[in-house]
Scaffold this active site. Structure first.
Site, PDB file in Angstrom:
ATOM      1  N   CYS A  96       0.823  -1.202   0.000  1.00  0.00           N
ATOM      2  CA  CYS A  96       0.000   0.000   0.000  1.00  0.00           C
ATOM      3  C   CYS A  96       0.865   1.264   0.000  1.00  0.00           C
ATOM      4  CB  CYS A  96      -0.929   0.006   1.209  1.00  0.00           C
ATOM      5  SG  CYS A  96      -2.020   1.456   1.244  1.00  0.00           S
TER       6      CYS A  96
ATOM      7  N   GLY B 114      -9.414  -4.052 -11.687  1.00  0.00           N
ATOM      8  CA  GLY B 114      -9.778  -3.012 -10.738  1.00  0.00           C
ATOM      9  C   GLY B 114     -10.313  -1.758 -11.396  1.00  0.00           C
ATOM     10  N   THR B 115      -9.446  -1.024 -12.085  1.00  0.00           N
ATOM     11  CA  THR B 115      -9.830   0.251 -12.679  1.00  0.00           C
ATOM     12  C   THR B 115     -10.955   0.093 -13.687  1.00  0.00           C
ATOM     13  OG1 THR B 115      -7.587   1.111 -12.378  1.00  0.00           O
ATOM     14  CG2 THR B 115      -8.983   2.255 -13.954  1.00  0.00           C
TER      15      THR B 115
END
Length: 279
Positions: free
Chosen positions: A19, A171-172
């Site tokens: 992250c 995801g996107t």
């Protein structure tokens, strides 16, 4: 989290060591000593350390993008030491500290962290492919690789699998298109497999070929063929449209008539406008 998982309905746990959005904190998987410490602590948890497979949860690890060969090697070496609990790695997470600027407002496009954030989508696809390829080469067979980053079509998924991915994440594209993207991508992948004569994922998974002149020639020929077909379709469509205009105009091109009328109207309006100014 400290107890075993006998009878639970959790299929697996994915540990995010990548992250980039924890402000003031480094990405764990870029600090290899810390990465080792975290995996060691997680491995000691009963749900991962139980000797009975029915009570041991599969563990996945989300990895950041690497750009330097020694970093790939170091990360893979650490992961391989935990092959008894790590079932897969997901490569890659976003590329950290990207900045999008709004040129109209002359400011960052997002508010948090002075506009710095993780980059995802099509812009990261080629970095993701490289990471999938490298991880597949360096990790032991017991650890699968999940390809993540820029997957928005069946061809994208095909490339990830060709590089060695056992699965892909989206995801996107899901964010922009919605859940219907999954069926579309799967359908496109199946169509591409049929065109190439593949019947199963195993027919091409991890079988990226070495660069060759023959391959380049075949790719260029395919691109020319597609380009020529596209040109033919556009030319044919334009010709058909023109024929319709001619037939509707009794042999005259209506588009020319309309353009002439518009020019006259604009001229009259301009004369009227400037005439009023002069008076």
């Amino acid at each position: 989290m400290t107890s075993g998982c006998g009878g639970c309905k959790i299929a697996a746990v994915e540990l995010n060591l990548a992250c980039p959005n924890v402000i003031g904190k480094p990405i764990i998987a870029y600090d290899f000593c810390q990465m080792e410490e975290v995996l060691q602590a997680v491995a000691a948890l009963p749900m991962f350390s139980n000797t009975t497979t029915t009570e041991r949860l599969p563990l996945g690890v989300k990895m950041p993008p690497y750009f330097d060969a020694p970093h790939f090697q170091k990360a893979a070496t650490i992961l391989n030491r935990y092959k008894s609990i790590v079932r897969y790695v997901a490569s890659i997470n976003t590329i950290g500290n990207a900045l999008v600027i709004d040129p109209v407002a002359e400011m960052p496009a997002i508010r948090s962290n002075r506009g710095f954030a993780g980059l995802s989508g099509s812009a990261v696809k080629y970095t993701a492919l490289a990471n999938v390829k490298m991880m597949r080469e360096l990790l032991v067979e017991e650890i699968d690789v999940v390809g993540v980053g820029g997957v928005s079509s069946g061809t994208d998924a095909f490339e990830m699998i060709l590089a060695g991915a056992s699965a892909v994440q989206v995801g996107t594209c899901h964010w922009t298109e919605g859940p219907k993207c999954f069926d579309r991508i799967c359908a496109e992948l199946k169509e591409l497999m049929t065109e190439k004569g593949y019947t199963t994922i195993g027919d091409f998974k991890g079988k990226l070929k070495e660069w060759s002149k023959e391959g380049v020639s075949a790719s260029r020929a395919a691109k020319r063929k597609k380009k020529d077909a596209l040109k033919g379709g556009i030319k044919g469509g334009a010709s058909g449209a023109k024929n319709v205009l001619v037939s509707q105009g009794g042999g005259m091109d209506l588009s020319h008539i309309m353009n002439s009328v518009l020019v006259v109207i604009v001229a009259v309006l301009l004369i009227d406008k400037f005439g009023n100014f002069s008076s």
